[in-house]
Design a protein around this motif. Structure first.
Motif, PDB file in Angstrom:
ATOM      1  N   GLN A   1       0.847  -1.187   0.000  1.00  0.00           N
ATOM      2  CA  GLN A   1       0.000   0.000   0.000  1.00  0.00           C
ATOM      3  C   GLN A   1       0.881   1.234   0.000  1.00  0.00           C
ATOM      4  O   GLN A   1       1.777   1.379   0.832  1.00  0.00           O
ATOM      5  CB  GLN A   1      -0.906   0.016   1.233  1.00  0.00           C
ATOM      6  CG  GLN A   1      -1.866   1.197   1.263  1.00  0.00           C
ATOM      7  CD  GLN A   1      -2.759   1.202   2.487  1.00  0.00           C
ATOM      8  OE1 GLN A   1      -2.730   0.267   3.285  1.00  0.00           O
ATOM      9  NE2 GLN A   1      -3.541   2.256   2.639  1.00  0.00           N
ATOM     10  N   LEU A   2       0.634   2.142  -0.925  1.00  0.00           N
ATOM     11  CA  LEU A   2       1.439   3.354  -1.061  1.00  0.00           C
ATOM     12  C   LEU A   2       0.764   4.568  -0.431  1.00  0.00           C
ATOM     13  O   LEU A   2       1.467   5.496   0.002  1.00  0.00           O
ATOM     14  CB  LEU A   2       1.702   3.656  -2.542  1.00  0.00           C
ATOM     15  CG  LEU A   2       2.469   2.598  -3.322  1.00  0.00           C
ATOM     16  CD1 LEU A   2       2.528   2.985  -4.796  1.00  0.00           C
ATOM     17  CD2 LEU A   2       3.867   2.416  -2.763  1.00  0.00           C
ATOM     18  N   LEU A   3      -0.552   4.579  -0.390  1.00  0.00           N
ATOM     19  CA  LEU A   3      -1.282   5.766   0.047  1.00  0.00           C
ATOM     20  C   LEU A   3      -2.316   5.413   1.104  1.00  0.00           C
ATOM     21  O   LEU A   3      -2.925   4.335   1.058  1.00  0.00           O
ATOM     22  CB  LEU A   3      -1.986   6.433  -1.144  1.00  0.00           C
ATOM     23  CG  LEU A   3      -1.083   6.932  -2.273  1.00  0.00           C
ATOM     24  CD1 LEU A   3      -1.919   7.330  -3.477  1.00  0.00           C
ATOM     25  CD2 LEU A   3      -0.238   8.107  -1.803  1.00  0.00           C
ATOM     26  N   GLN A   4      -2.493   6.352   2.036  1.00  0.00           N
ATOM     27  CA  GLN A   4      -3.563   6.260   3.015  1.00  0.00           C
ATOM     28  C   GLN A   4      -4.529   7.402   2.759  1.00  0.00           C
ATOM     29  O   GLN A   4      -4.107   8.552   2.655  1.00  0.00           O
ATOM     30  CB  GLN A   4      -3.008   6.349   4.434  1.00  0.00           C
ATOM     31  CG  GLN A   4      -2.169   5.160   4.850  1.00  0.00           C
ATOM     32  CD  GLN A   4      -1.595   5.324   6.232  1.00  0.00           C
ATOM     33  OE1 GLN A   4      -1.321   6.434   6.661  1.00  0.00           O
ATOM     34  NE2 GLN A   4      -1.393   4.215   6.937  1.00  0.00           N
ATOM     35  N   ARG A   5      -5.814   7.091   2.669  1.00  0.00           N
ATOM     36  CA  ARG A   5      -6.811   8.111   2.375  1.00  0.00           C
ATOM     37  C   ARG A   5      -7.563   8.488   3.648  1.00  0.00           C
ATOM     38  O   ARG A   5      -7.985   7.629   4.402  1.00  0.00           O
ATOM     39  CB  ARG A   5      -7.801   7.628   1.331  1.00  0.00           C
ATOM     40  CG  ARG A   5      -7.188   7.336  -0.031  1.00  0.00           C
ATOM     41  CD  ARG A   5      -7.370   5.874  -0.342  1.00  0.00           C
ATOM     42  NE  ARG A   5      -7.014   5.568  -1.726  1.00  0.00           N
ATOM     43  CZ  ARG A   5      -6.126   4.630  -2.025  1.00  0.00           C
ATOM     44  NH1 ARG A   5      -5.516   3.933  -1.080  1.00  0.00           N
ATOM     45  NH2 ARG A   5      -5.839   4.380  -3.289  1.00  0.00           N
ATOM     46  N   THR A   6      -7.707   9.792   3.878  1.00  0.00           N
ATOM     47  CA  THR A   6      -8.567  10.294   4.942  1.00  0.00           C
ATOM     48  C   THR A   6      -9.656  11.141   4.292  1.00  0.00           C
ATOM     49  O   THR A   6      -9.682  11.327   3.069  1.00  0.00           O
ATOM     50  CB  THR A   6      -7.776  11.148   5.950  1.00  0.00           C
ATOM     51  OG1 THR A   6      -7.318  12.344   5.292  1.00  0.00           O
ATOM     52  CG2 THR A   6      -6.581  10.384   6.494  1.00  0.00           C
ATOM     53  N   THR A   7     -10.556  11.674   5.100  1.00  0.00           N
ATOM     54  CA  THR A   7     -11.650  12.477   4.541  1.00  0.00           C
ATOM     55  C   THR A   7     -11.146  13.774   3.937  1.00  0.00           C
ATOM     56  O   THR A   7     -11.795  14.353   3.066  1.00  0.00           O
ATOM     57  CB  THR A   7     -12.691  12.789   5.625  1.00  0.00           C
ATOM     58  OG1 THR A   7     -12.032  13.435   6.721  1.00  0.00           O
ATOM     59  CG2 THR A   7     -13.361  11.516   6.109  1.00  0.00           C
ATOM     60  N   ARG A   8      -9.987  14.255   4.402  1.00  0.00           N
ATOM     61  CA  ARG A   8      -9.496  15.550   3.934  1.00  0.00           C
ATOM     62  C   ARG A   8      -8.287  15.475   3.013  1.00  0.00           C
ATOM     63  O   ARG A   8      -8.092  16.344   2.185  1.00  0.00           O
ATOM     64  CB  ARG A   8      -9.143  16.439   5.129  1.00  0.00           C
ATOM     65  CG  ARG A   8     -10.341  16.845   5.968  1.00  0.00           C
ATOM     66  CD  ARG A   8      -9.947  17.851   7.006  1.00  0.00           C
ATOM     67  NE  ARG A   8     -11.094  18.347   7.754  1.00  0.00           N
ATOM     68  CZ  ARG A   8     -11.036  19.283   8.683  1.00  0.00           C
ATOM     69  NH1 ARG A   8      -9.876  19.843   8.983  1.00  0.00           N
ATOM     70  NH2 ARG A   8     -12.124  19.671   9.326  1.00  0.00           N
TER      71      ARG A   8
END
Length: 299
Positions: free
Chosen positions: A47-54
């Motif tokens: 996994q390269l990216l972590q997504r949050t709401t912002r």
């Protein structure tokens, strides 16, 4: 989308912190962006990216992959630019950051001549004195004044700025003119400057012959913005030190007074900073050369 294009997309997501912003920047459909990153993560097995709401953040593996992508893409751009340079004008987009007053007084008035020389270049100009993370923010180079923190950036000296010790006319009427450093320490106060990086208050500095002297004065206000520092000085809140170009107008119209001219502050270096490149892109190289040329005429 080939691997190089996928790497470019990934770096723009990191730099802009958003899938949508990267899609808009590269003129791609959002679905293409999402699909490309999923395929990239599958191919790399992590996994390269972590997504949050912002915002989108890089994982630890994503940070490492980003560093490799930046280096490889810069080298690829530089190789292609070098082959084009013999027959084609440097072209492309540059993001730069310059102190606001330097931009207004020196850089921007000279830009028509720059664009006449390099008509295929485009500039995105930021103005500020804050720390800029060149790689993360996608900035190609910055112009900075004063001592620089240790970093992996390449620094090229442009020149030096003469400094003055000043106070407002109102301050001088109330407190008098200091006649020596001893007099300064006994009877006067300062507008305290705190480094935006370290958040520590800095002493006033003076050159006595070839020796540097530091003087710490009491003060009722501490600031970390250059504009606030000047505004506090103009308001009569204390003594301050500035490059001559910042206070020349105030001294000329009498709102500011130079103090202790026989023991001036040490001069400040002016440096252009950019990320290390094995082969610097032609568009960045010609801009840095031009910037050094222009600033050397002014300083």
């Amino acid at each position: 989308m080939d691997r190089l294009d996928a790497m470019r997309l990934f770096t723009r997501i990191i730099e802009l912190g958003s899938f949508t912003a990267a899609a808009d920047d590269l003129n791609l459909p959002r679905a293409t962006v999402t699909h490309t990153i999923k395929r990239l993560e599958t191919r790399l097995g992590t996994q390269l990216l972590q997504r949050t709401t912002r915002r989108v953040h890089a994982t630890r593996d994503g940070e490492a992959y980003y560093s490799h992508c930046v280096r490889l893409l810069a080298e690829m751009d530089a190789v292609e630019a070098d082959f084009r340079e013999a027959t084609v004008q440097p072209r492309g987009h540059l993001r730069i950051d310059v102190p606001a007053l330097m931009a207004r007084l020196w850089l921007i008035p000279a830009l028509p001549a720059f664009f006449a020389r390099y008509p295929l270049l485009e500039l995105d100009i930021g103005t500020g004195d804050h720390f800029v993370d060149l790689l993360r923010e996608g900035v190609d180079c910055v112009l900075r004044v004063g001592k620089l923190p240790d970093s992996n950036l390449v620094g090229r000296r442009v020149g030096v700025l003469e400094q003055l010790t000043v106070a407002s006319a109102a301050y001088v009427r109330k407190h008098g003119v200091p006649q020596s450093l001893a007099d300064l320490q006994n009877r006067h106060c300062a507008v305290n400057w705190a480094s935006p990086t370290t958040h520590r208050s800095e002493p006033l500095e003076f050159m006595v012959g070839r020796k540097r002297r530091e003087v710490i004065l009491p003060g009722q206000v501490t600031v970390s913005s250059v504009e606030a520092y000047l505004a506090c000085c103009e308001a009569g809140l204390g003594i301050a030190q500035f490059p001559r170009y910042r206070v020349a107008e105030g001294i000329a119209n009498g709102t500011l007074r130079e103090l202790l001219p026989a023991t001036p502050p040490p001069s400040l270096p002016v440096t252009v900073l950019y990320a290390p490149h094995r082969q610097m892109p032609a568009r960045l190289r010609v801009f840095v050369d031009w910037l050094v040329e222009q600033m050397s005429k002014q300083l």
